[in-house]
Enzyme design. Structure first.
Site, PDB file in Angstrom:
ATOM      1  N   ASP A  99      -0.088 -12.246   6.547  1.00 15.59           N
ATOM      2  CA  ASP A  99      -1.527 -12.161   6.337  1.00 15.59           C
ATOM      3  C   ASP A  99      -2.275 -12.637   7.581  1.00 15.59           C
ATOM      4  O   ASP A  99      -2.075 -13.744   8.050  1.00 15.59           O
ATOM      5  CB  ASP A  99      -1.913 -13.020   5.133  1.00 15.59           C
ATOM      6  CG  ASP A  99      -3.395 -12.970   4.852  1.00 15.59           C
ATOM      7  OD1 ASP A  99      -4.110 -13.894   5.276  1.00 15.59           O
ATOM      8  OD2 ASP A  99      -3.853 -11.986   4.243  1.00 15.59           O
TER       9      ASP A  99
ATOM     10  N   SER B  13      -8.071  -1.734   8.154  1.00 20.54           N
ATOM     11  CA  SER B  13      -8.547  -0.631   7.323  1.00 20.54           C
ATOM     12  C   SER B  13      -9.753  -1.107   6.537  1.00 20.54           C
ATOM     13  O   SER B  13     -10.163  -2.266   6.610  1.00 20.54           O
ATOM     14  CB  SER B  13      -7.431  -0.160   6.393  1.00 20.54           C
ATOM     15  OG  SER B  13      -6.903  -1.249   5.658  1.00 20.54           O
TER      16      SER B  13
ATOM     17  N   TYR C 120     -10.769   5.905  19.175  1.00 23.17           N
ATOM     18  CA  TYR C 120     -10.834   4.629  18.459  1.00 23.17           C
ATOM     19  C   TYR C 120     -10.014   3.548  19.165  1.00 23.17           C
ATOM     20  O   TYR C 120     -10.509   2.459  19.451  1.00 23.17           O
ATOM     21  CB  TYR C 120     -10.329   4.808  17.029  1.00 23.17           C
ATOM     22  CG  TYR C 120     -10.268   3.514  16.246  1.00 23.17           C
ATOM     23  CD1 TYR C 120     -11.411   3.003  15.636  1.00 23.17           C
ATOM     24  CD2 TYR C 120      -9.079   2.809  16.122  1.00 23.17           C
ATOM     25  CE1 TYR C 120     -11.363   1.811  14.929  1.00 23.17           C
ATOM     26  CE2 TYR C 120      -9.023   1.620  15.411  1.00 23.17           C
ATOM     27  CZ  TYR C 120     -10.171   1.118  14.817  1.00 23.17           C
ATOM     28  OH  TYR C 120     -10.113  -0.063  14.116  1.00 23.17           O
TER      29      TYR C 120
ATOM     30  N   GLU D 117       0.406  -8.387  11.770  1.00 21.07           N
ATOM     31  CA  GLU D 117       0.183  -7.240  10.879  1.00 21.07           C
ATOM     32  C   GLU D 117       0.841  -7.554   9.538  1.00 21.07           C
ATOM     33  O   GLU D 117       1.981  -8.029   9.492  1.00 21.07           O
ATOM     34  CB  GLU D 117       0.787  -5.977  11.492  1.00 21.07           C
ATOM     35  CG  GLU D 117       1.095  -4.851  10.526  1.00 21.07           C
ATOM     36  CD  GLU D 117      -0.127  -4.279   9.822  1.00 21.07           C
ATOM     37  OE1 GLU D 117      -0.016  -3.930   8.630  1.00 21.07           O
ATOM     38  OE2 GLU D 117      -1.198  -4.183  10.461  1.00 21.07           O
TER      39      GLU D 117
ATOM     40  N   GLN E 239       0.823  -1.205   0.000  1.00 26.00           N
ATOM     41  CA  GLN E 239       0.000   0.000   0.000  1.00 26.00           C
ATOM     42  C   GLN E 239       0.863   1.263   0.000  1.00 26.00           C
ATOM     43  O   GLN E 239       2.065   1.215   0.279  1.00 26.00           O
ATOM     44  CB  GLN E 239      -0.914   0.007   1.233  1.00 26.00           C
ATOM     45  CG  GLN E 239      -0.169  -0.115   2.548  1.00 26.00           C
ATOM     46  CD  GLN E 239      -1.036  -0.625   3.678  1.00 26.00           C
ATOM     47  OE1 GLN E 239      -2.246  -0.432   3.701  1.00 26.00           O
ATOM     48  NE2 GLN E 239      -0.419  -1.293   4.650  1.00 26.00           N
TER      49      GLN E 239
ATOM     50  N   ASP F 148      -0.295   0.397  13.413  1.00 31.16           N
ATOM     51  CA  ASP F 148       0.146   1.667  13.987  1.00 31.16           C
ATOM     52  C   ASP F 148       0.591   1.536  15.434  1.00 31.16           C
ATOM     53  O   ASP F 148       1.243   2.430  15.975  1.00 31.16           O
ATOM     54  CB  ASP F 148      -0.951   2.729  13.873  1.00 31.16           C
ATOM     55  CG  ASP F 148      -2.299   2.266  14.445  1.00 31.16           C
ATOM     56  OD1 ASP F 148      -2.319   1.616  15.501  1.00 31.16           O
ATOM     57  OD2 ASP F 148      -3.336   2.569  13.821  1.00 31.16           O
TER      58      ASP F 148
ATOM     59  N   ASP G 101      -8.144  -4.974  13.955  1.00 35.83           N
ATOM     60  CA  ASP G 101      -8.028  -3.530  13.692  1.00 35.83           C
ATOM     61  C   ASP G 101      -7.574  -3.370  12.254  1.00 35.83           C
ATOM     62  O   ASP G 101      -6.380  -3.288  11.964  1.00 35.83           O
ATOM     63  CB  ASP G 101      -7.031  -2.908  14.668  1.00 35.83           C
ATOM     64  CG  ASP G 101      -6.818  -1.421  14.413  1.00 35.83           C
ATOM     65  OD1 ASP G 101      -7.650  -0.820  13.709  1.00 35.83           O
ATOM     66  OD2 ASP G 101      -5.819  -0.880  14.901  1.00 35.83           O
TER      67      ASP G 101
ATOM     68  N   TYR H 231     -12.460  10.619  11.049  1.00 33.59           N
ATOM     69  CA  TYR H 231     -12.920   9.508  10.218  1.00 33.59           C
ATOM     70  C   TYR H 231     -14.130   9.975   9.405  1.00 33.59           C
ATOM     71  O   TYR H 231     -14.854  10.884   9.824  1.00 33.59           O
ATOM     72  CB  TYR H 231     -13.298   8.300  11.061  1.00 33.59           C
ATOM     73  CG  TYR H 231     -12.126   7.508  11.609  1.00 33.59           C
ATOM     74  CD1 TYR H 231     -10.853   7.653  11.082  1.00 33.59           C
ATOM     75  CD2 TYR H 231     -12.311   6.607  12.650  1.00 33.59           C
ATOM     76  CE1 TYR H 231      -9.783   6.941  11.581  1.00 33.59           C
ATOM     77  CE2 TYR H 231     -11.251   5.873  13.161  1.00 33.59           C
ATOM     78  CZ  TYR H 231      -9.989   6.043  12.618  1.00 33.59           C
ATOM     79  OH  TYR H 231      -8.932   5.326  13.118  1.00 33.59           O
TER      80      TYR H 231
END
Length: 304
Positions: free
Chosen positions: A143, A163, A67, A112, A37, A92, A161, A243
């Site tokens: 993955d 996207s 969040y 992650e 990404q 993050d 968590d 958001y």
């Protein structure tokens, strides 16, 4: 793709058509392409540092607690003894940071997919990346759906968590389209079934659950899918100004039919939350998160 216009970062996406959100940029700290990404971190003038993945804002320092704390403590404080926790996504570091605060958590496993997001946040946003220094944490990169399928461990709580399943892209002429993001495998019925299989007795899970104003049909689809798998399914939400729509939701599920997500099993009042260094979560906010507006309560009453 440069989305800065006269010193502003503007987020646009076909996932929230007909609207956009802008933050004034002070300086760009990082802009690169990973294997998975586009990653950008910039310092905004009013919201602190900002992480953007594939054109979508993931957090700002000013409002991230609304969040990170909620996706962590809503499920943990619905479980009587959340000793072992799995985090899928969360590159993050925010969820890992919050898990370090919870007095009952003994072990955290995190998977992650993009190690470059992890390194970027550790270097440029230590207020978030500090979560990876959690001594309870074992970190895997890969993955998340595949990790969940292959691990032999059982967990008291699983937090996803992730996207959005679709992210914005733009061609050379600026025409908007969509492509699958790296988290697309985390938004389907099969993934929820895999999570159930990795929950210990009485286990609960929590996933990012989109915005009720923008994605009510998607939320209903996910909720109905979960209702086929889990005996207890609920929806909560929090207010996060940066958001889309200023709000984001959470889908919570339990394998224990006696679970009542709306009532925390640990009562963290204002004084306790303050003592722990929390900015958003407390017992009153926990309960209020499940109080839905009439239109959404009606919408979620529909079943397949």
């Amino acid at each position: 793709m440069d989305q800065h216009l006269k010193g502003w970062y503007t987020e646009r996406s076909p996932m929230w058509p007909g609207q956009a959100f802008s933050l004034k940029v002070d300086r760009t700290l990082l802009h690169k392409r990973s294997k998975f990404q586009d990653i950008e971190i910039f310092e905004s003038t009013n919201y602190g540092k900002v992480l953007v993945l594939d054109g979508a804002i993931q957090f700002t320092e000013r409002d991230e607690a609304s969040y990170q704390e909620m996706i962590t403590y809503l499920p943990l404080n619905a479980h009587p003894n959340p000793r072992k926790v799995l985090v899928v996504g969360g590159g993050d570091g925010g969820v890992a940071r919050e898990l370090a605060r919870h007095p009952m958590v003994e072990e955290v496993v995190q998977c992650e997919i993009d190690k470059e997001v992890i390194e970027a946040c550790k270097k440029h946003v230590p207020s978030m990346g500090c979560g990876f220094s959690n001594p309870k944490l074992t970190l895997h990169t890969g993955d998340g759906a595949k990790f969940l399928e292959e691990t032999q461990d059982k967990f008291d709580v699983i937090i996803t968590d992730a996207s959005d399943p679709e992210v914005a892209t733009q061609g050379e002429e600026g025409a908007e389209g969509t492509k699958d993001g790296p988290a697309v495998s985390l938004f389907n019925e099969d993934y929820y079934a895999k999570m159930k299989g990795k929950l210990a007795e009485g286990g609960v899970m929590c996933c990012q659950g989109e915005n009720m104003w923008l994605h009510a049909d998607l939320i209903l689809k996910l909720m109905n899918g979960c209702r086929k798998i889990f005996p207890v399914v609920d929806y909560a939400y929090t207010y996060t100004p940066t958001y889309p729509g200023g709000q984001i939701g959470f889908i919570l599920c339990s394998v224990d039919p006696a679970t009542n997500f709306k009532e925390p099993v640990r009562e963290w009042d204002h004084n306790k939350a303050k003592e722990m260094g929390l900015k958003y979560y407390n017992a009153d906010i926990h309960r209020a998160a499940f109080v839905l507006p009439t239109f959404m309560k009606n919408h979620l009453s529909h079943t397949d």
